[in-house]
Design a protein around this motif. Structure first.
Motif, PDB file in Angstrom:
ATOM      1  N   ARG A  40      33.217  37.275  47.943  1.00 27.31           N
ATOM      2  CA  ARG A  40      33.550  36.349  49.215  1.00 27.31           C
ATOM      3  C   ARG A  40      35.172  35.383  48.659  1.00 27.31           C
ATOM      4  O   ARG A  40      35.740  34.405  49.480  1.00 27.31           O
ATOM      5  CB  ARG A  40      32.827  35.320  47.704  1.00 27.31           C
ATOM      6  N   VAL A  41      35.703  35.822  47.430  1.00 30.00           N
ATOM      7  CA  VAL A  41      36.630  35.526  47.603  1.00 30.00           C
ATOM      8  C   VAL A  41      38.273  35.273  47.946  1.00 30.00           C
ATOM      9  O   VAL A  41      38.776  34.878  48.676  1.00 30.00           O
ATOM     10  CB  VAL A  41      37.936  35.401  46.015  1.00 30.00           C
ATOM     11  N   LEU A  42      38.200  36.868  48.522  1.00 30.80           N
ATOM     12  CA  LEU A  42      39.309  37.190  49.909  1.00 30.80           C
ATOM     13  C   LEU A  42      38.738  36.516  50.948  1.00 30.80           C
ATOM     14  O   LEU A  42      39.941  35.503  51.910  1.00 30.80           O
ATOM     15  CB  LEU A  42      38.604  38.464  50.335  1.00 30.80           C
ATOM     16  N   LEU A  43      37.694  35.878  51.664  1.00 29.90           N
ATOM     17  CA  LEU A  43      37.546  35.197  52.217  1.00 29.90           C
ATOM     18  C   LEU A  43      37.721  33.538  52.138  1.00 29.90           C
ATOM     19  O   LEU A  43      38.674  32.920  53.225  1.00 29.90           O
ATOM     20  CB  LEU A  43      35.765  35.106  53.271  1.00 29.90           C
TER      21      LEU A  43
ATOM     22  N   SER B   7      34.710  37.630  40.270  1.00 29.48           N
ATOM     23  CA  SER B   7      36.060  37.563  40.952  1.00 29.48           C
ATOM     24  C   SER B   7      36.631  36.374  40.736  1.00 29.48           C
ATOM     25  O   SER B   7      35.793  35.427  40.962  1.00 29.48           O
ATOM     26  CB  SER B   7      36.237  38.194  42.448  1.00 29.48           C
ATOM     27  N   ALA B   8      37.624  36.645  40.454  1.00 32.06           N
ATOM     28  CA  ALA B   8      39.063  35.362  41.015  1.00 32.06           C
ATOM     29  C   ALA B   8      40.204  35.897  41.631  1.00 32.06           C
ATOM     30  O   ALA B   8      40.458  36.976  42.510  1.00 32.06           O
ATOM     31  CB  ALA B   8      39.328  35.000  39.537  1.00 32.06           C
TER      32      ALA B   8
ATOM     33  N   ALA C  98      41.597  40.148  44.764  1.00 30.90           N
ATOM     34  CA  ALA C  98      40.533  39.443  44.252  1.00 30.90           C
ATOM     35  C   ALA C  98      40.675  40.835  43.348  1.00 30.90           C
ATOM     36  O   ALA C  98      40.047  41.806  43.592  1.00 30.90           O
ATOM     37  CB  ALA C  98      38.875  39.760  45.306  1.00 30.90           C
ATOM     38  N   LEU C  99      40.372  40.287  42.133  1.00 26.69           N
ATOM     39  CA  LEU C  99      40.702  40.824  40.453  1.00 26.69           C
ATOM     40  C   LEU C  99      38.708  40.441  40.156  1.00 26.69           C
ATOM     41  O   LEU C  99      39.238  38.771  40.218  1.00 26.69           O
ATOM     42  CB  LEU C  99      41.445  40.466  40.044  1.00 26.69           C
ATOM     43  N   GLY C 100      38.404  41.127  39.800  1.00 30.17           N
ATOM     44  CA  GLY C 100      37.554  41.211  38.793  1.00 30.17           C
ATOM     45  C   GLY C 100      36.325  42.342  38.435  1.00 30.17           C
ATOM     46  O   GLY C 100      37.045  42.838  38.079  1.00 30.17           O
ATOM     47  N   ILE C 101      35.500  42.113  37.934  1.00 32.96           N
ATOM     48  CA  ILE C 101      34.457  42.705  36.739  1.00 32.96           C
ATOM     49  C   ILE C 101      33.321  42.655  37.835  1.00 32.96           C
ATOM     50  O   ILE C 101      32.820  42.337  37.924  1.00 32.96           O
ATOM     51  CB  ILE C 101      34.553  42.351  35.339  1.00 32.96           C
ATOM     52  N   SER C 102      32.490  44.517  37.452  1.00 35.65           N
ATOM     53  CA  SER C 102      31.421  44.957  38.174  1.00 35.65           C
ATOM     54  C   SER C 102      30.477  45.431  37.035  1.00 35.65           C
ATOM     55  O   SER C 102      31.374  46.312  36.416  1.00 35.65           O
ATOM     56  CB  SER C 102      31.696  45.093  39.821  1.00 35.65           C
ATOM     57  N   GLY C 103      28.989  45.424  37.240  1.00 35.17           N
ATOM     58  CA  GLY C 103      28.431  45.848  36.531  1.00 35.17           C
ATOM     59  C   GLY C 103      27.085  45.847  36.839  1.00 35.17           C
ATOM     60  O   GLY C 103      26.395  45.039  37.262  1.00 35.17           O
TER      61      GLY C 103
ATOM     62  N   ARG D 263      41.395  34.082  34.266  1.00 37.27           N
ATOM     63  CA  ARG D 263      42.653  34.532  33.178  1.00 37.27           C
ATOM     64  C   ARG D 263      42.828  35.687  33.155  1.00 37.27           C
ATOM     65  O   ARG D 263      44.588  35.587  33.636  1.00 37.27           O
ATOM     66  CB  ARG D 263      42.742  34.242  31.605  1.00 37.27           C
ATOM     67  N   ALA D 264      42.212  36.545  33.769  1.00 40.93           N
ATOM     68  CA  ALA D 264      43.026  38.217  33.903  1.00 40.93           C
ATOM     69  C   ALA D 264      44.110  37.670  35.531  1.00 40.93           C
ATOM     70  O   ALA D 264      44.936  38.407  35.510  1.00 40.93           O
ATOM     71  CB  ALA D 264      41.844  38.816  33.794  1.00 40.93           C
ATOM     72  N   ALA D 265      43.034  37.137  36.072  1.00 42.51           N
ATOM     73  CA  ALA D 265      44.016  36.685  37.691  1.00 42.51           C
ATOM     74  C   ALA D 265      44.796  36.127  37.688  1.00 42.51           C
ATOM     75  O   ALA D 265      45.567  36.484  38.701  1.00 42.51           O
ATOM     76  CB  ALA D 265      42.767  36.169  38.176  1.00 42.51           C
ATOM     77  N   GLU D 266      44.980  35.212  36.736  1.00 44.28           N
ATOM     78  CA  GLU D 266      46.145  34.486  36.731  1.00 44.28           C
ATOM     79  C   GLU D 266      47.011  35.112  36.042  1.00 44.28           C
ATOM     80  O   GLU D 266      48.514  35.022  36.541  1.00 44.28           O
ATOM     81  CB  GLU D 266      45.724  33.391  35.863  1.00 44.28           C
ATOM     82  N   GLN D 267      47.049  35.658  35.012  1.00 43.42           N
ATOM     83  CA  GLN D 267      48.207  36.868  34.487  1.00 43.42           C
ATOM     84  C   GLN D 267      48.627  37.862  35.816  1.00 43.42           C
ATOM     85  O   GLN D 267      49.685  38.191  36.433  1.00 43.42           O
ATOM     86  CB  GLN D 267      48.162  37.529  33.575  1.00 43.42           C
ATOM     87  N   ALA D 268      47.352  38.355  36.065  1.00 46.22           N
ATOM     88  CA  ALA D 268      48.050  39.541  37.216  1.00 46.22           C
ATOM     89  C   ALA D 268      49.016  38.377  38.608  1.00 46.22           C
ATOM     90  O   ALA D 268      49.922  38.666  39.092  1.00 46.22           O
ATOM     91  CB  ALA D 268      46.978  39.551  38.005  1.00 46.22           C
TER      92      ALA D 268
END
Length: 281
Positions: A170-173, A229-230, A242-247, A266-271
């Protein structure tokens, strides 16, 4: 009163920047004194951020707590040297800095650069953290930091996934209009009972994702799995991935996913910053 020139002269020795004693690449070699003026310049640059891209002189003063005369002299010189740009009574980080910073990532693999962000995200949330990129009509995991939890989603670098299901898709699109139109014009395969297969619904969800700056999905691709994801950007606001977590949904509930969303952003902004980009939706 000691001038900046005196400060600079005091810091010079015959050892040079790579002299003996430089075990840590960021530590000063033996005999090299810190240049106080560089620390003050860094203070000024660090006063700026995604939430405060423009500052007045008074705001810079308050953020740095530097004496007014020192701050005025440094800010004026930083404008002259293109470290800062001035527009009226407001200042921004100089566009020239972006040009100077561009070679920093040259020759480095994206997955290597963003690895610290993935590790921090994994350690903060306890879930597997991944970076995904679009490859044609699919997305691929290009980097990851796997959870230490015994119960986990199956994930590995190189895994291919559909481009219309899951938060990373969804983020990539959402930040790639051309890719979104291609996907929305084609068939949307169903993987679970909650996979979005209606193009109009997916289009609305993509708009929502772009507005809020992240996506949360549950059981769209795999039953019993959820993700957050972000977007990650490079120079020129180019979408990197897109950077994210899954579980599993038993841990990553809808409430927990909402709580982790700002952490993922915040992690995506750091990246993004590590890649030389500027965060912001």
């Amino acid at each position: 009163m000691v001038s900046d020139e005196d400060d600079l002269a005091r810091g010079e020795t015959e050892d040079g920047p790579g002299g003996e004693g430089a075990a840590d690449p960021r530590s000063l070699p033996r005999g090299i004194r810190p240049l106080l003026v560089l620390g003050k310049i860094r203070q000024i640059l660090e006063a700026f951020g995604p939430e405060r891209p423009e500052l007045t002189f008074a705001e810079i003063r308050r953020a740095t707590d530097l004496p007014a005369s020192t701050c005025q002299r440094l800010v004026s010189n930083m404008v002259a040297e293109q470290f800062l740009d001035r527009h009226g009574d407001r200042y921004r980080i100089g566009l020239r800095l972006g040009y100077w910073a561009a070679p920093a990532g040259a020759g480095l693999d994206v997955s290597e650069i963003v690895h610290p962000s993935l590790v921090l995200l994994r350690d903060t949330t306890g879930e597997t953290a991944c970076l995904y990129r679009r490859e044609g009509d699919v997305r691929v995991c290009v980097a990851m930091a796997e959870t230490y939890q015994a119960i986990r989603r199956e994930m590995y670098v190189g895994k291919l996934m559909p481009l219309h299901a899951g938060s990373a898709s969804r983020v990539l699109l959402a930040w790639d209009a051309a890719a979104a139109e291609e996907v929305l014009d084609g068939p949307l395969e169903s993987f679970t009972t909650t996979t979005v297969t209606d193009p109009s619904v997916l289009r609305a969800l993509l708009n929502q994702t772009r507005q809020q700056g992240y996506a949360i999905t549950s059981e769209e691709r795999d039953a019993g799995a959820a993700s957050v994801s972000a977007p990650v950007f490079g120079p020129g606001r180019a979408l990197v991935g897109a950077l994210g977590i899954s579980g599993p949904t038993q841990r990553l509930t809808s409430q927990r996913a909402a709580e982790w969303a700002p952490v993922v952003v915040r992690a995506a902004e750091q990246a993004t910053r590590l890649l030389g980009g500027r965060p912001g939706v």
